[in-house]
Design a protein around this motif. Structure first.
Motif, short mmCIF file in Angstrom:
data_model
loop_
_atom_site.label_atom_id
_atom_site.label_comp_id
_atom_site.label_asym_id
_atom_site.label_seq_id
_atom_site.Cartn_x
_atom_site.Cartn_y
_atom_site.Cartn_z
N GLU C 6 0.83 -1.20 0.00
CA GLU C 6 0.00 0.00 0.00
C GLU C 6 0.87 1.25 0.00
OE1 GLU C 6 -3.04 -0.01 3.14
OE2 GLU C 6 -2.73 2.15 3.19
N SER C 7 1.88 1.22 0.88
CA SER C 7 2.76 2.39 0.96
C SER C 7 3.48 2.62 -0.35
CB SER C 7 3.78 2.20 2.08
OG SER C 7 3.12 2.14 3.31
N LEU C 8 3.95 1.52 -0.94
CA LEU C 8 4.69 1.66 -2.20
C LEU C 8 3.80 2.29 -3.27
CD1 LEU C 8 6.92 -1.49 -2.67
CD2 LEU C 8 7.60 0.90 -2.54
N THR C 99 -9.56 9.63 4.47
CA THR C 99 -9.40 8.20 4.17
C THR C 99 -10.22 7.89 2.94
OG1 THR C 99 -11.23 7.76 5.66
CG2 THR C 99 -9.01 7.40 6.52
N LEU C 100 -9.87 6.79 2.30
CA LEU C 100 -10.55 6.44 1.06
C LEU C 100 -10.77 4.93 1.07
CD1 LEU C 100 -11.42 7.77 -1.64
CD2 LEU C 100 -9.21 7.04 -2.54
N MET C 101 -11.98 4.50 0.71
CA MET C 101 -12.23 3.08 0.63
C MET C 101 -11.81 2.58 -0.74
SD MET C 101 -13.39 2.27 3.55
CE MET C 101 -14.14 0.65 3.33
N VAL C 102 -10.78 1.75 -0.77
CA VAL C 102 -10.34 1.19 -2.05
C VAL C 102 -10.38 -0.32 -1.92
CG1 VAL C 102 -8.54 1.10 -3.78
CG2 VAL C 102 -8.83 3.15 -2.39
N GLY C 104 -12.35 -2.32 -0.72
CA GLY C 104 -12.73 -2.81 0.60
C GLY C 104 -11.74 -2.49 1.70
N ARG C 105 -10.71 -1.78 1.39
CA ARG C 105 -9.75 -1.40 2.42
C ARG C 105 -9.88 0.07 2.73
NH1 ARG C 105 -4.70 -4.07 3.37
NH2 ARG C 105 -3.78 -2.02 3.68
N GLU C 106 -9.76 0.41 3.95
CA GLU C 106 -9.75 1.83 4.28
C GLU C 106 -8.30 2.32 4.20
OE1 GLU C 106 -12.40 3.61 7.45
OE2 GLU C 106 -10.42 4.25 8.12
N VAL C 107 -8.05 3.15 3.23
CA VAL C 107 -6.68 3.63 3.01
C VAL C 107 -6.56 5.04 3.55
CG1 VAL C 107 -4.92 4.11 1.31
CG2 VAL C 107 -6.49 2.21 0.97
N GLN C 108 -5.58 5.23 4.38
CA GLN C 108 -5.33 6.59 4.86
C GLN C 108 -4.59 7.36 3.78
OE1 GLN C 108 -3.35 6.76 8.67
NE2 GLN C 108 -4.72 8.47 9.11
N ASP C 279 -17.69 11.97 7.87
CA ASP C 279 -18.30 11.21 6.77
C ASP C 279 -17.22 10.75 5.80
OD1 ASP C 279 -19.64 10.23 4.65
OD2 ASP C 279 -21.15 11.84 4.59
N SER C 280 -17.06 9.45 5.60
CA SER C 280 -15.99 8.99 4.72
C SER C 280 -16.55 8.23 3.52
CB SER C 280 -15.00 8.13 5.50
OG SER C 280 -15.70 7.06 6.10
N SER C 281 -17.62 8.74 2.97
CA SER C 281 -18.12 8.14 1.73
C SER C 281 -17.12 8.45 0.61
CB SER C 281 -19.49 8.73 1.37
OG SER C 281 -19.35 10.10 1.06
N PHE C 282 -17.19 7.67 -0.46
CA PHE C 282 -16.18 7.80 -1.52
C PHE C 282 -16.18 9.21 -2.11
CE2 PHE C 282 -14.66 7.34 -5.87
CZ PHE C 282 -13.47 6.69 -5.63
N ALA C 283 -17.37 9.73 -2.41
CA ALA C 283 -17.46 11.05 -3.05
C ALA C 283 -16.84 12.11 -2.15
CB ALA C 283 -18.90 11.39 -3.34
N LEU C 284 -17.17 12.05 -0.88
CA LEU C 284 -16.65 13.08 0.03
C LEU C 284 -15.14 12.95 0.17
CD1 LEU C 284 -19.06 13.76 2.99
CD2 LEU C 284 -18.20 15.31 1.23
N SER C 285 -14.64 11.72 0.18
CA SER C 285 -13.20 11.52 0.30
C SER C 285 -12.47 12.15 -0.87
CB SER C 285 -12.88 10.03 0.37
OG SER C 285 -13.49 9.47 1.49
N VAL C 286 -13.03 11.92 -2.07
CA VAL C 286 -12.42 12.52 -3.25
C VAL C 286 -12.50 14.04 -3.16
CG1 VAL C 286 -12.57 12.74 -5.75
CG2 VAL C 286 -12.87 10.52 -4.68
N LEU C 287 -13.66 14.52 -2.69
CA LEU C 287 -13.82 15.96 -2.55
C LEU C 287 -12.75 16.54 -1.63
CD1 LEU C 287 -15.64 18.47 -3.13
CD2 LEU C 287 -16.70 18.01 -0.92
N LYS C 288 -12.47 15.81 -0.53
CA LYS C 288 -11.46 16.30 0.41
C LYS C 288 -10.09 16.39 -0.24
CE LYS C 288 -13.76 14.56 4.52
NZ LYS C 288 -13.89 13.35 5.34
#
Lengths: 164, 596, 345
Positions: C6-8, C99-102, C104-108, C279-288
């Motif tokens: 993930e880090s890489l 954070t972003l759900m990718v 099924g993983r929550e990625v910081q 709120d960590s929905s996908f759209a909001l995460s991208v917005l952030k």
């Protein structure tokens, strides 16, 4: 010899040539060797109305090591010529030279004891821009001539020859 | 021995002493130095005193210290080689060293000519009296080979150090003796190292090492071709030696090989920021030599163009000055205004920069019909542009910090160093040739002369900014008063007739031929003339010596940059490198004018 | 293993984005300066000049690489890397999103949410000076040397104010973790209306930090190390082709990291007022992520804007500003923050 023959003029080398030439002609960073009247017109060329920046050539580098195009603009006296020669030598290849104006090209109206009658006696010149001083349009035209000249070069061929 | 015989010869012409000397200075000299003063002439409103060289120092000291005279500024030192001058005898002294003096309190000029023979080619240096003579004397040495005894630093100034000839001597050909074709660029000595052979130990109790930094001739802040050798203690300048001559073009020599009208073209290229000023200043000197009365319309047009040139010149100065201090954007704003000036110049003269607009006796042609509107359009939008730049700079904290108390020169020093123009006025001396020794139509126009207080870079900046506004005032007034009429003198012997007349009129055709023939047309009488003018940089004048032919016998250019720049080391010593760059910007050295 | 992978991936993406951004910030600088100066700027190479950076890069790669005889070769070769690498490393601890759900993983959205994030940044930014000094010294050229000396004095001086200005922030945040700093800013308000961004409750610190960052990145009015009109090109005067390009890129990479830091530390990072930070929905995460990008871009614009507007300081004036004004100001800020915290305990 062998390498050159094996590479030849195929699709690969010509496309590569084109790409390299495109990069070189699109990113000609000038080293302004401005001494006299022509230097003022060169400044005008860089300023708002004519704006050399359109060609990506406003990134004036005063360190010869970082420049691609030497613009000799103005009269070159015998005291100055060694300096010009040194600056030309310090520029890394590939490099091009514009001799801007009558004085740099031929001494112009100054047929006197102190003026070099054309810098091409001492350094190679690619494009001569006539005029005393040339208008900024003329300099831009000369600049485009350099671009045309670059477009005709075969850099991969040169590498092949050197390699052989 | 040679010295003595020269003296004997020199005293000879003194016997035919002039009957009445009107000029008080010349009279005082005649009284105090009866043996030395050989000849006094007063022609065309200029007083010339010919004297022997032996007591030249005493003469200049008297002229400077005597309160009644107080010629406190030595405006120029040059020389004339009289070898082939009409009436020159082989046994009379070959050279004359010419001193051009100006008295600020009395607003008076005086020209001294000291005779120097070829065998004893030396003369006492006057640098101890007028420091501003330093470079001018070096130039005379460089060009004529006359040595100045007691000069602090008598080296070649314009030509390379290893140059062997004296180019302005009459026996040296204008095209040189092949030096320009066989340069050996690999010769390191050719660059001329001011420190050569001088490996002195610096007395330094802290034991810190000093560094010698070579700045230029190709350096972004030198705008062309200046070279400075700086001795640095950290960033602080301990010593500064300017080296000039990298743009030496041979203007003065060329003047002797061009007819009077041809030379107008050459003058364009001297101060390339304001070529029209050169054209006009040159023409005025020759016109005085020929006693020509230029029509009023031509004078008004010249005045308008002169002030437009000042604006164009100051625009480049302002742009590059700001650029040197890091404000790049100002440079492009001012160039926009300059482009607008170019539009007018192109409209009037047909060229943007090399205008060649004047002729001896007037102008090449009249201005186009829409001249007035075009210039008015320009002056209408100009104040906004100046204001925009002022908003960026005048009260900008960084700008003030960088320019205030930097490169200070006192009024006294400025006069002694022979400064003129905004440099002198920045130090608080209210000397503007447009007011003091009016030329063109300046007496009819109302304008103020801005002066500074502290003589620092900031004051010089303010003075020039105010001059821009005054120029605009002058242009507006001159446009209102612009009279109708011809723009050239009516004298067909001097001015080429109109092309249309030449094609159809016999008389005009003859005149056309005669004007262009050698020895006819523009052939002033024997004599000399010098008209000082206030160019954007300071006192600009052409000292023209005529030998009665269509070519000048000697063409000396008193250029403001050359004189203003020599005090530069004094102005930057003790400052930092960044200051040196800022001061350089405020001196506004134009290399073409500096090296000629 | 997953964490490493993930880090890489994150490192690869971030590096790719930064390098591309560097290229386009250069173009943006040329374009913005052109608009400031009533010009057009590059517009011939590709549509709107968009291929200009590509041409420049390609040209630099293909240029003759001159290594002058008189240089100290080893150091001369290391210097460009020594300046570019720290400039890029700084970004490792900057949270560019929540954070972003990718799959099924929550990625910081941060490469490494180090506990000592702020310290790490200060340490890495101090390394940047080595590249400049070494480059200037190894070139064996007086102009380059003076550029190097100026840079070392300037960067070391301003590092002090830089570090001290952050203490006030840290006292309130009570953490050196940058994600904590952002999260704190995303909650609560100042004076009831403004978001709790540190620019509002630590204005002095923000000012000192921004000025110091300008000095650290060697941008006008602090561009003394390369001051074109004085030192020609300063510390990189002797460098040509790709090595020069690396110096060039380093300056802009520095700017990007600095802008990101200003946005993160004082302007709420990815936080947008009115958006629920938890709120960590996908759209909001991208917005952030976008909000963070816009804030960074804005400060990049400020960098460019300032450069084309003001003149340059003199060496001693830079020192005076750093030691006599910014440093006491930063100390005062620490004092005031301490008082405030004590009284509100």
């Amino acid at each position: 010899m062998g390498l050159e023959a094996s590479l030849g003029d195929n699709v690969l080398t010509t496309t590569l040539d084109k790409m390299i030439n495109w990069a070189r002609k699109s990113s000609l960073w000038p080293m302004p060797f401005g001494t006299a009247c022509c230097a003022i017109e060169m400044m005008a060329t860089l300023s708002g109305r004519f704006d050399m920046a359109r060609f990506g050539a406003e990134a004036v580098r005063f360190s010869p090591r970082q420049s691609d195009l030497l613009i000799v603009s103005g009269r070159i006296s015998i005291k100055m010529m060694p300096v010009l020669k040194k600056i030309y030598d310090q520029m890394p290849d590939p490099k091009w030279v514009i001799s801007m104006g009558a004085c740099a090209s031929s001494g112009g109206v100054f047929n006197t004891y102190t003026l070099v009658q054309g810098v091409d006696q001492f350094i190679p010149v690619d494009v001569y821009v006539p005029g005393c001083p040339p208008r900024p349009e003329d300099l831009i035209y000369g600049f485009m001539k350099i671009q045309e000249k670059i477009q005709r070069e075969n850099p991969t061929q040169v590498v092949a020859e050197v390699g052989a | 021995m040679a010295e003595e015989s020269a003296e004997a010869i020199e005293t000879e012409p003194a016997e035919e002493a002039p009957e009445e000397i009107g000029d008080p200075a010349a009279r005082a000299l005649k009284d105090r130095f009866p043996d030395e003063v050989l000849e006094v002439s007063e022609t065309r409103g200029e007083t010339t005193v010919v004297c022997a060289k032996s007591r030249i120092r005493d003469i200049l000291t008297l002229l400077k210290d005597e309160p009644r005279l107080s010629f406190d500024r030595l405006s120029d030192v040059s020389a004339v080689d009289y070898t082939s001058y009409p009436g020159h005898e082989p046994d009379t002294p070959r050279f004359n060293v010419v001193y051009n003096l100006y008295s600020h309190p009395n607003n008076q000029r005086l020209r001294l000519r000291a005779q120097v023979t070829e065998d004893a080619c030396t003369i006492p240096s006057v640098t101890s009296i007028h420091r501003g003579a330093e470079w001018a004397e070096r130039e005379v040495f460089d060009m004529f080979g006359i040595r100045f005894d007691g000069h602090p630093d008598l080296r070649r100034i314009l030509m390379p150090l290893n140059f062997e000839h004296y180019p302005l001597r009459k026996d040296y050909p204008v095209r040189g003796m092949g030096e320009r074709d066989v340069i050996a660029p690999e010769d390191p000595g050719f660059l001329g190292n001011p420190y050569a052979g001088e490996e002195e130990e610096v007395d330094d109790p802290l034991g810190s090492e000093r560094m010698v930094l070579n700045l230029g001739p190709q350096h972004p802040a030198t705008h062309g071709t200046l070279r400075l050798t700086l001795e640095l203690d950290g960033e602080r300048i301990v010593r500064c030696i300017p080296d000039i001559g990298y743009l030496h073009t041979g203007f003065e020599k060329l003047g002797e090989h061009h007819t009077y009208n041809q030379y107008v073209t050459v003058t364009d290229r001297m101060n390339y920021l304001s070529p029209l000023c050169n054209n006009i200043a040159y023409s005025m000197s020759v016109e005085r030599l020929m006693d020509l009365e230029v029509p009023e319309r031509a004078l008004y047009i010249r005045t308008i163009l002169w002030e437009l040139s000042r604006i164009a010149d100051h625009m480049v100065w302002l742009g590059t000055h700001a650029l040197d201090i890091g404000a790049f954007t100002v440079f492009l704003y001012t160039f926009e205004q300059r482009e607008r000036c170019y539009n007018i110049f192109e409209l009037v003269t047909g060229a943007r920069l090399t205008t060649s607009y004047t002729r001896i006796g007037g102008l090449g042609w009249d201005v186009p019909d829409n001249f007035r509107e075009v210039v008015l359009d320009f002056v209408a939008q100009f104040p906004a542009a100046v204001e925009e730049v002022e908003r960026l700079l005048t009260r900008n904290r960084i700008w003030i910090d960088r320019t205030k108390d930097i490169g200070v020169i006192s009024a006294e020093d400025a006069i002694n160093w022979n400064m003129s123009g905004p440099m002198l006025r920045g130090s608080g001396v209210e000397y503007d040739i447009r007011k003091q020794e009016p030329f063109l139509v300046y007496p009819d126009l109302d304008f103020d002369v801005p002066v500074g207080k502290h003589g620092d870079t900031y004051d010089r900046y303010l003075v020039r900014m105010e001059e821009l506004r005054q120029s605009q005032r002058i242009i507006e007034q001159a446009l209102d008063k612009l009279p109708d009429g011809p723009v050239k003198v009516g004298d067909a012997k001097v001015i080429l007739p109109e092309k249309g007349e030449v094609d159809f009129g016999m008389e005009s055709l003859i005149h056309h031929f005669k004007v262009l023939m050698d020895g006819h047309g523009l052939t002033p009488e024997l004599g000399e003339a010098y008209v000082p003018t206030e160019s954007p940089n300071g006192e600009l004048g052409f000292y023209v010596v005529s030998d009665g032919t269509g070519y000048a016998y000697r063409m000396r250019v008193r250029s403001p940059s050359f004189m203003n720049y020599q005090a530069y080391p004094q102005m930057v010593n003790g400052h930092m490198i960044s200051d040196a760059i800022a001061v350089l910007g405020s001196v506004n050295v134009i290399a073409g004018e500096l090296d000629r | 293993m997953d964490y490493a992978l993930e880090s890489l991936i994150k490192i690869a993406i971030v590096l790719g984005v930064i390098i591309t951004t560097v290229a386009y910030v250069v173009l943006a600088e040329r374009k913005v300066s052109a608009y400031i100066q009533n010009r057009l700027g590059p517009n011939r190479v590709g549509p709107w000049g968009l291929l200009q950076p590509l041409a420049d890069g390609l040209k630099f790669i293909l240029k003759e690489d001159v290594i002058p005889n008189h240089v100290n070769k080893a150091i001369y070769l290391i210097a460009p890397a020594a300046i570019l690498v720290p400039a890029l490393m700084g970004f490792a601890v900057v949270p560019f999103g929540d954070t972003l759900m990718v799959v099924g993983r929550e990625v910081q959205l941060i490469i490494s949410d180090a506990d000592i994030g702020v310290l790490y940044i200060l340490a890495v930014s101090s390394l940047g000076v080595y590249g400049v000094v070494l480059g200037g010294w190894a070139s064996n050229n007086k102009y380059a040397l003076m550029g190097g000396v100026r840079a070392s004095a300037q960067m070391i001086s301003y590092e002090l104010s830089l570090g001290l200005s952050l203490i006030g922030v840290l006292m309130i945040a009570e953490s050196l973790k940058l994600s904590d700093v952002v999260n704190l800013q995303a909650t609560g308000t100042v004076l009831g209306v403004l978001p709790a961004w540190f620019v509002f409750n630590q204005p002095i610190a923000c000012l000192v930090f921004m000025v110091s960052v300008f000095a650290e990145t060697n941008r006008l009015p602090f561009d003394l190390p390369e001051a074109e009109q004085e030192l020609v090109a300063g510390y990189h005067a002797e460098y040509s082709s790709m090595k020069f390009a690396m110096f060039f890129m380093a300056e802009y990479a520095h700017m990007i990291t600095a802008s990101a830091l200003i946005a993160t530390l004082f302007f709420g990072g990815w936080h947008l007022p009115g958006v629920d930070p938890t709120d960590s929905s996908f759209a909001l995460s991208v917005l952030k992520v976008l909000v963070f990008a816009v804030k960074t871009a804005f400060f990049l614009f400020v960098f460019i804007w300032v450069r084309w507007t003001v003149p340059r300081f003199r060496y001693d004036q830079v020192m005076r500003l750093g030691w006599k004004y910014l440093l006491p100001l930063a100390l005062l800020n620490v004092l005031l923050t301490g008082l405030y915290l004590t009284l509100n305990r």
